[in-house]
Design an enzyme around this catalytic site. Sequence first.
Site, PDB file in Angstrom:
ATOM      1  N   HIS A  24       0.817  -1.217   0.000  1.00 21.86           N
ATOM      2  CA  HIS A  24       0.000   0.000   0.000  1.00 21.86           C
ATOM      3  C   HIS A  24       0.848   1.263   0.000  1.00 21.86           C
ATOM      4  CE1 HIS A  24       0.576   0.340   4.470  1.00 21.86           C
ATOM      5  NE2 HIS A  24       0.292   1.614   4.246  1.00 21.86           N
ATOM      6  N   ASP A  72      -0.251  -7.454   1.973  1.00 20.17           N
ATOM      7  CA  ASP A  72       0.321  -6.101   1.905  1.00 20.17           C
ATOM      8  C   ASP A  72       1.850  -6.181   1.929  1.00 20.17           C
ATOM      9  OD1 ASP A  72       0.606  -3.385   1.872  1.00 20.17           O
ATOM     10  OD2 ASP A  72      -0.042  -3.061   3.943  1.00 20.17           O
ATOM     11  N   SER A 170       4.599   3.044   7.838  1.00 19.85           N
ATOM     12  CA  SER A 170       4.156   1.940   6.974  1.00 19.85           C
ATOM     13  C   SER A 170       5.272   1.457   6.050  1.00 19.85           C
ATOM     14  CB  SER A 170       2.964   2.382   6.126  1.00 19.85           C
ATOM     15  OG  SER A 170       1.824   2.572   6.910  1.00 19.85           O
TER      16      SER A 170
END
Length: 239
Positions: A24, A72, A170
Amino acid sequence: MHFPSGDLGGGSLISDQWVLTAAHVVQDHLQPRLLAGDVSHRKGVELLAKKVILHPKWTVGNNDNRMNYDNDIALVQLNRRIEMGPCISPVCLPEIIMDPSPEINEVGYVAGWGRKSDNFKLLKTAVLQYVPVPVRKTEDCKNSEVTNQVFTENMICAGGSNKDSCQGDSGGPLMFRYKSEDVKEKKLYIGGIVSWGLKCGEFGMYTRVKNYVEWIKETIKETEKEDDEQKAELLKICK
């Protein structure tokens, strides 16, 4: 990783030319700017991406209202091999450990440049941050907030007690120490990748890397094989 939008994301060197990150983070940025060995925004080595490879089962979509972060994970191939040194070295994959599955209550370490809390106004910190977080049962994350988010076996729940990753972290690593007594050095392996969370300071969800080791190895092998074949073909043309 830095993007034109000003967003930040993390990644982990797993070799001298490959970075492991979250899908992502890079799904909309096929040419991310990367800094290696950067701990204070002063000594980082700038790198360029040659190719971004998302996991084939990752669903590309809008992250603002995403409910499913399954698979992910992504690989970034650098446009050149980077020289290793005291501040730049790869983290190990979990395949070489006797038991690569982090146990409940086992403490891992998250590192990143992201926010320190939901209320922290500046997106990035002045110095690279890290925090120890314990692995928790998936039910702990499920029960922490009322949510329709998807939980799968490809995820690790970790954190709590105001120890957590946050926005801007992230793609970064959740690292663990070797359990095997055969390994004398205090090296770390990447057990998880910062993926998503419901609220900073609570529990976070991490991509379980051990479930993707085969895909990582095969993707790198096939990509580098294609590169070698293209180089060989180019040499033939130029003769």
